[in-house]
Design an enzyme around this catalytic site. Structure first.
Site, mmCIF file in Angstrom:
data_model
loop_
_atom_site.group_PDB
_atom_site.id
_atom_site.type_symbol
_atom_site.label_atom_id
_atom_site.label_comp_id
_atom_site.label_asym_id
_atom_site.label_seq_id
_atom_site.Cartn_x
_atom_site.Cartn_y
_atom_site.Cartn_z
ATOM 1 N N HIS A 191 -1.746 -5.761 1.415
ATOM 2 C CA HIS A 191 -2.983 -6.520 1.184
ATOM 3 C C HIS A 191 -2.589 -7.879 0.631
ATOM 4 O O HIS A 191 -1.652 -7.977 -0.164
ATOM 5 C CB HIS A 191 -3.866 -5.806 0.151
ATOM 6 C CG HIS A 191 -4.936 -6.713 -0.412
ATOM 7 N ND1 HIS A 191 -6.149 -6.872 0.209
ATOM 8 C CD2 HIS A 191 -4.941 -7.540 -1.496
ATOM 9 C CE1 HIS A 191 -6.869 -7.750 -0.481
ATOM 10 N NE2 HIS A 191 -6.159 -8.165 -1.512
ATOM 11 N N TYR A 251 -12.199 -3.457 -3.474
ATOM 12 C CA TYR A 251 -12.788 -3.415 -2.132
ATOM 13 C C TYR A 251 -14.308 -3.471 -2.175
ATOM 14 O O TYR A 251 -14.966 -2.928 -1.288
ATOM 15 C CB TYR A 251 -12.306 -2.169 -1.388
ATOM 16 C CG TYR A 251 -10.885 -2.273 -0.857
ATOM 17 C CD1 TYR A 251 -10.511 -3.323 -0.008
ATOM 18 C CD2 TYR A 251 -9.929 -1.328 -1.180
ATOM 19 C CE1 TYR A 251 -9.214 -3.428 0.486
ATOM 20 C CE2 TYR A 251 -8.624 -1.423 -0.682
ATOM 21 C CZ TYR A 251 -8.275 -2.480 0.152
ATOM 22 O OH TYR A 251 -6.998 -2.577 0.652
ATOM 23 N N ASN A 258 -1.948 -0.171 6.889
ATOM 24 C CA ASN A 258 -1.383 -1.411 7.419
ATOM 25 C C ASN A 258 -0.499 -2.123 6.396
ATOM 26 O O ASN A 258 -0.342 -3.334 6.441
ATOM 27 C CB ASN A 258 -2.500 -2.313 7.948
ATOM 28 C CG ASN A 258 -3.499 -2.689 6.892
ATOM 29 O OD1 ASN A 258 -3.326 -2.317 5.718
ATOM 30 N ND2 ASN A 258 -4.523 -3.421 7.263
ATOM 31 N N LYS A 279 0.832 -1.201 0.000
ATOM 32 C CA LYS A 279 0.000 0.000 0.000
ATOM 33 C C LYS A 279 0.872 1.259 0.000
ATOM 34 O O LYS A 279 2.085 1.181 0.246
ATOM 35 C CB LYS A 279 -0.934 -0.041 1.218
ATOM 36 C CG LYS A 279 -1.893 -1.241 1.189
ATOM 37 C CD LYS A 279 -2.852 -1.223 2.378
ATOM 38 C CE LYS A 279 -3.765 -2.449 2.370
ATOM 39 N NZ LYS A 279 -4.800 -2.379 3.431
ATOM 40 N N GLU A 319 -8.968 -10.534 -8.077
ATOM 41 C CA GLU A 319 -8.095 -9.381 -7.837
ATOM 42 C C GLU A 319 -6.955 -9.317 -8.865
ATOM 43 O O GLU A 319 -6.581 -8.227 -9.301
ATOM 44 C CB GLU A 319 -7.527 -9.464 -6.410
ATOM 45 C CG GLU A 319 -8.613 -9.266 -5.355
ATOM 46 C CD GLU A 319 -8.167 -9.587 -3.936
ATOM 47 O OE1 GLU A 319 -6.972 -9.914 -3.738
ATOM 48 O OE2 GLU A 319 -9.012 -9.502 -3.019
#
Ligand code: IDP
Ligand code: MG
Length: 138
Positions: free
Chosen positions: A121, A51, A118, A11, A132
């Site tokens: 993913h 998402y 965080n 990320k 994905e």
């Protein structure tokens, strides 16, 4: 157990904090094989698809804004049980309580109570992984 593949995102916090190499090295050191890799700017459309299970949740819009805030690394790793294995390496969603030794536990902090930062993913099932991978690699 047949070989699986999983979609990994580093990320924008991971890229801007210059943790890309460290994170990829951990996944490679575990023995998973890097199959594809690129640095990219996400589009809102890609994130809406990625998402989709979280649309409408309170954290959804801040999450999308965060994911649009900088470049990301998008990767495919392969190996036996790589989907579960990568999520074990990543640690639990909230960095503050993620176990030491995991990527989120060692490098994450819930900066400003922003759980979205965080670092990584990883797909959570073979179906998610294929969906994905289609979003990010077409
Ligand atoms: P996961 O990434 O560990 O699979 P999910 O529950 O699928 O976690 O949530 C997707 C992402 O949304 C998380 O990685 C995190 O960036 C963000 N997120 C999840 N829950 C919250 C929250 O309560 N507040 C803010 N962001 C959240
Ligand atoms: Mg998830």
């Amino acid at each position: 157990m047949s070989t699986e593949r999983t979609l990994v995102l580093i990320k924008p916090d991971g890229v801007s904090r210059q943790l890309t190499g460290t994170i990829l090295a951990r996944v490679e050191a575990k023995g998973y094989t890097l199959a594809d890799l690129k640095l990219t700017n996400a589009t809102r459309t890609q994130l809406e698809q990625h998402y989709e299970e979280h649309v409408g949740k309170p954290f959804y819009e801040p999450l999308v804004e965060f994911m649009l805030s900088g470049q990301m690394v998008v990767a495919i790793f392969t190996g036996e049980r790589v989907i579960e294995g990568f999520r074990t390496l990543a640690g639990s969603t909230e960095p503050t309580v993620a176990s030491p030794g995991t990527i989120r536990g060692d490098f994450g902090r819930d900066w400003g109570l922003k759980v979205q930062q965080n670092l990584v993913h990883g797909s959570d099932s073979p179906e998610s992984a294929e969906r994905e991978i289609g979003i990010w690699f077409g």
